[in-house]
Design an enzyme around this catalytic site. Structure first.
Site, short mmCIF file in Angstrom:
data_model
loop_
_atom_site.label_atom_id
_atom_site.label_comp_id
_atom_site.label_asym_id
_atom_site.label_seq_id
_atom_site.Cartn_x
_atom_site.Cartn_y
_atom_site.Cartn_z
CG LEU A 207 -2.74 -0.24 -4.24
CD1 LEU A 207 -1.40 -0.75 -3.72
CD2 LEU A 207 -2.94 1.22 -3.85
CG HIS A 208 -6.08 1.30 -10.92
ND1 HIS A 208 -6.90 1.63 -9.88
CD2 HIS A 208 -6.38 2.17 -11.93
CE1 HIS A 208 -7.68 2.64 -10.22
NE2 HIS A 208 -7.39 2.99 -11.45
NE ARG A 209 -6.97 6.76 -9.16
CZ ARG A 209 -7.72 7.24 -10.14
NH1 ARG A 209 -7.14 7.80 -11.19
NH2 ARG A 209 -9.04 7.16 -10.09
#
Length: 380
Positions: A207-209
């Site tokens: 996850l990074h957005r």
């Protein structure tokens, strides 16, 4: 043929996997001098240098050392620093991959100075203008000279936007070239064994957005879903630096660790892909990981309302979910599975040679015309 100078732009993890096969292919061509320009948008060791090493890339010829920052500031810094480089070293063409701020910044700097631009992975659309990446994609495609697309839907998007067909060429998904180039190394990596993971016995998540990690409430919902999954199935979570900072700020790192989620530092390409190869399911918000899991036939749940690759291109191997559906969706897939089909056309590990052939036609139109080869050739 006279030598042509080609700037290859890199900035973030997905860029490295797109540029590496093209760099290797160009360096085998006597007419090309490939120069690697790293904007420095990712400056963490495990998010940058490790990928260069894993993918066999030499140290960048130029590093703009832009670093992090708000979108406008980062894009502006890339433009200003790359423009100064172009004043010192003018290439015949600039290849920009993907849809990050460096893609747009380098494109704008180049076209304003009359330097030709080829966009690698052109034509993808989420149709969500609230996403900074969508703006980067649309503007880059509007001004670039040569658009290399990965799938039929990308061709159709560009045609709807009025892009002349001679600027469009479908070459396939070049990230699959990197995967196949390193398949034996990936399979022999041993990361699963070192972590004590059984093949097809765990969920891998990334996850990074901003939409998922910047809002504490959304991030807490996703973490709650991961904890629920971890009660029954091991969950491995290599944590992006941006996500790590948000987990710490929200006090959620300890929550995940306490419920058994295996948090780890960002991994290099081969180690990460070793985990992808053995996963039962991938939960992600990464466009690159979606494509890799699709190619490998591994079920993928994407925590996003919409994606830039169409469902047709991903052939049912990917399902979109929202942050409140994580636990239920994962359990459903683990119990019932997902459709599996063959990879999309031209996702075959040969995109880089097609890009090189396209670039040669583009840079040497007179020679190609004399040989009876059209300057641009659409790939069916």
């Amino acid at each position: 043929m006279p030598e042509k100078l080609v700037h290859l732009i890199t900035a973030v993890r997905p860029n490295f996997m797109k540029i590496a096969p093209l760099s290797h292919a160009l360096r085998r061509e006597p007419w090309a001098r490939a120069v690697l320009v790293h904007t420095g948008q990712h400056y963490d060791l495990n998010m940058s240098d490790v990928f260069f090493r894993d993918l066999g890339l030499s140290a960048p010829d130029h590093n703009l050392e832009v670093g992090s920052g708000p979108h406008g500031e980062q894009t502006g810094q890339v433009m200003a620093r790359y423009e100064r480089l172009l004043m010192e070293e003018r290439p015949d063409v600039v290849v920009v991959p993907g849809d990050v701020n460096s893609t747009l910044g380098c494109t704008l700097a180049a076209v304003k100075m009359g330097v030709k631009v080829a966009h690698l992975e052109a034509g993808l659309r989420s149709f969500d203008r609230t996403m900074p990446e969508e703006i980067n994609r649309v503007v880059t495609d509007a001004v670039a000279d040569l658009l290399w697309t990965p799938s039929p839907d990308a061709d159709e998007n560009l045609a709807r936007e009025g892009v002349p067909p001679e600027r469009i060429e479908r070459i396939g998904n070049i990230m699959i070239d990197s995967l196949e180039m390193l398949r034996e190394v990936i399979e022999a990596d041993g990361s699963r064994e070192r972590l004590g993971l059984d093949e097809r016995g765990y969920v891998l998540t990334t996850l990074h957005r901003p939409a998922n990690v910047d809002d504490p409430a959304v991030l807490a919902r996703i973490c709650g879903g991961l904890c629920a999954i971890a009660h029954d199935t091991p969950v491995c979570f290599p944590v992006h630096p941006r996500t790590a900072a948000r987990l710490d700020a929200a006090g959620l790192r300890g929550t995940l660790a306490d419920c058994g989620v295996r948090l780890m530092e960002p991994l290099g390409y081969t180690s990460f892909m070793n985990l992808v190869f053995g996963a039962k399911l991938v939960l992600t918000d990464s466009g690159g990981v979606q494509g890799e899991s699709t190619y490998l036939g591994i079920p993928c749940l994407t925590v996003r309302p919409r994606i830039e690759q169409s469902a047709a291109a991903l052939r049912g191997a990917n399902r979109l979910i929202d942050s409140a559906q994580v636990a239920a969706a994962v359990r459903d897939v683990l119990q019932r599975g997902m459709p599996r089909s063959s990879p999309p056309p031209l996702w075959d590990g040969c995109a880089a040679p097609r890009a090189v052939a396209s670039l040669k036609r583009f840079l040497f139109p007179a020679e190609q015309a004399a040989a009876g080869t059209p300057r641009s050739k659409r790939t069916a």
